[in-house]
Design a protein around this motif. Structure first.
Motif, PDB file in Angstrom:
ATOM      1  N   GLU A 102      62.333  13.299  15.857  1.00 61.59           N
ATOM      2  CA  GLU A 102      61.570  12.094  15.519  1.00 61.59           C
ATOM      3  C   GLU A 102      60.274  12.407  14.771  1.00 61.59           C
ATOM      4  N   GLY A 103      60.142  13.645  14.320  1.00 57.61           N
ATOM      5  CA  GLY A 103      59.004  14.000  13.484  1.00 57.61           C
ATOM      6  C   GLY A 103      57.667  13.840  14.175  1.00 57.61           C
ATOM      7  N   ALA A 104      56.635  13.631  13.367  1.00 58.17           N
ATOM      8  CA  ALA A 104      55.280  13.519  13.904  1.00 58.17           C
ATOM      9  C   ALA A 104      55.110  12.239  14.710  1.00 58.17           C
ATOM     10  N   ALA A 105      55.793  11.171  14.312  1.00 51.19           N
ATOM     11  CA  ALA A 105      55.693   9.919  15.083  1.00 51.19           C
ATOM     12  C   ALA A 105      56.084  10.204  16.532  1.00 51.19           C
ATOM     13  N   GLY A 106      57.141  10.982  16.715  1.00 51.09           N
ATOM     14  CA  GLY A 106      57.597  11.329  18.058  1.00 51.09           C
ATOM     15  C   GLY A 106      56.645  12.265  18.773  1.00 51.09           C
ATOM     16  N   VAL A 107      56.129  13.248  18.052  1.00 55.28           N
ATOM     17  CA  VAL A 107      55.231  14.227  18.672  1.00 55.28           C
ATOM     18  C   VAL A 107      53.948  13.553  19.156  1.00 55.28           C
ATOM     19  N   TYR A 108      53.378  12.670  18.318  1.00 58.11           N
ATOM     20  CA  TYR A 108      52.116  12.026  18.695  1.00 58.11           C
ATOM     21  C   TYR A 108      52.333  10.712  19.441  1.00 58.11           C
TER      22      TYR A 108
END
Ligand SMILES: *Cc1c(COP(=O)(O)O)cnc(C)c1O
Length: 435
Positions: free
Chosen positions: A255-261
């Motif tokens: 989920e990319g950065a949206a998922g990480v943050y």
């Protein structure tokens, strides 16, 4: 100790020829090795984590085609799927089930977007996302950040001008000043700059676009608090927040950065990894926002080769492997250990070089600073050191992207032995750079 330079005779010959065909001998500028030593290497083949150039030199590759190759070169499952699909025709300009299959794979494993549109490059995805945001909000201005790259479309080839909050200045000849006048450029990691921009251009900003993990001008990691501030100020002002995840998408996690943050942007753009090494880009958002795109909506966007079956096949075969349990955990842990060992070596020797990292991305910064979050903090003098290191690494069989502003990537094809060899090459190269 310095060792003998590798032979680049064949590459040099090819480069001379290429210069008669292409401006600067290349089809994308950074490939010309302008920021590092010597003639660009012409690559003949790749397999797993290794590449071979025209002179037969072998390298462990940390450029990975600038990010797409998260499984390494010539991945067997991707080759198999692409070969099967291409036998049945290369392109139809009509819908195929493969587009559904790739979309399903993405949308059912990514809670941040509900509908998607495929393009043929990251640039195209971003350009389309900007148009969508303008069409949706009926506003013209966009805001971007110094130190973020979003491809080469006119509106985004804009850099900071002078003064506290200004319009940007074009960063390429051929971009009309009128375009730059619609693009506001501010520094990363600076909430005051955001406040000022939104105050000055109240109700005029269609979209803010950011690489949530800025990785095209060094690795300028932002805090979650800052990204949340950005989210909130966009919401308060009716401005759409675009996460440009062409690098970070499917890289730091599925989920990319949206998922990480854990931050929900309004539109997300993808590229690189999504195509498994073939040209694919995409943008996605809620169904409500996406339905402003033609043919249902009034924002026009199209592509002769969009959703190309062969490219879809490569994307499907790649993303399926990324969804296997533990894929990201393993890759990210491998990268973290690699980076820690190099940092320890450099710190132990007192060398002013830091490695910054997230997921399977790393960046060498020739600096004493413990963190770097804005473009302005990067010391241009450090690039001289990078240039020396790059040469020493090539001579030791390690290929990094040919610029100190570029990040490195680790793929799942990099073996423990590859990384041990690379660490030794890096230690020896740093010893020479700082001797
Ligand atoms: C690479 C990149 C682009 C441009 O993608 P292309 O496929 O090269 O057109 C846009 N945005 C970001 C964040 C990128 O890293």
């Amino acid at each position: 100790m310095s060792i003998k330079d590798i032979s680049r005779a064949k590459s040099a010959e090819l480069y001379e020829k290429a210069k008669t065909y292409f401006p600067g001998g290349v089809n994308s500028p950074v490939r010309a090795f302008k920021s590092v030593y010597g003639t660009p290497l012409f690559i003949e083949k790749g397999n797993g984590s290794h590449i071979w150039d025209a002179d037969g030199n072998e390298f462990i590759d940390f450029c990975c085609s600038w990010g797409p190759l998260i499984l390494g070169h010539a991945n067997a499952a991707i080759i198999e799927k692409v070969t099967e699909v291409m036998q049945k025709g290369m392109s139809f300009g009509a819908p195929t089930a493969l587009e559904n299959e790739l979309a399903e794979l993405i949308l059912s494993n990514n809670k941040f977007i509900k509908k998607i549109r495929f393009t043929s490059s990251g640039t195209e995805a971003v350009m389309s996302a900007i148009r969508l945001a303008r069409g949706y909000t009926k506003r013209d201005k966009i805001l971007k950040f110094e130190g973020c790259y979003h491809g080469h479309s006119d509106s985004l080839l804009v850099k900071a001008g002078s003064g506290l909050v200004t319009f940007g200045e074009t960063s390429s000849a051929g971009v009309p000043v009128a375009f730059a006048n619609e693009t506001i450029v501010v520094s990363l990691d600076d909430t005051n700059a955001l406040d000022n921009a939104f105050a000055e251009f109240k109700d005029q900003i269609a979209a803010v676009i950011i690489e949530p993990i800025p990785a095209n001008n060094g690795l300028l990691l932002q805090s979650r608090e800052y990204l949340q501030y950005l989210r909130d100020i966009c919401t308060q002002n009716g401005t759409l927040l675009i996460f440009d995840e062409v690098i970070s998408g499917f890289r730091v996690g599925f989920e990319g950065a949206a998922g990480v943050y854990g931050i929900q942007p309004d539109i997300i753009t993808y590229g690189k990894i999504i195509g498994g090494g073939l040209p694919v880009g995409a943008y996605g958002a809620s169904a409500e926002v996406m339905d402003h795109i033609s043919p249902v909506g009034s924002v026009y966007q199209a592509g002769t080769l969009s959703g190309n079956p062969v490219a879809m096949a490569a994307g499907i075969a790649q993303l399926k492997q990324l969804l296997k349990p533990g894929f990201y955990e393993n890759l990210n842990a491998t990268t973290a250990a690699f980076v820690t060992d190099i940092r320890q070596y450099a710190d132990g020797k007192g060398y002013p070089v830091k490695l910054f990292t997230i997921g399977s991305i790393f960046w060498f910064a020739f600096t004493d600073q413990e963190s770097i979050s804005t473009a302005e903090q990067i010391d241009p003098n450090g690039m001289v050191k990078f240039k020396e290191m790059h040469r020493e690494l090539l001579n030791r069989g390690v290929y990094m992207g040919p610029s100190g502003y570029e990040v490195g990537f680790i793929s799942s094809a990099h073996t423990a032995a590859d990384l041990e060899t690379t660490k030794t090459a890096i230690f020896d190269s740093l010893d020479i750079v700082f001797k």
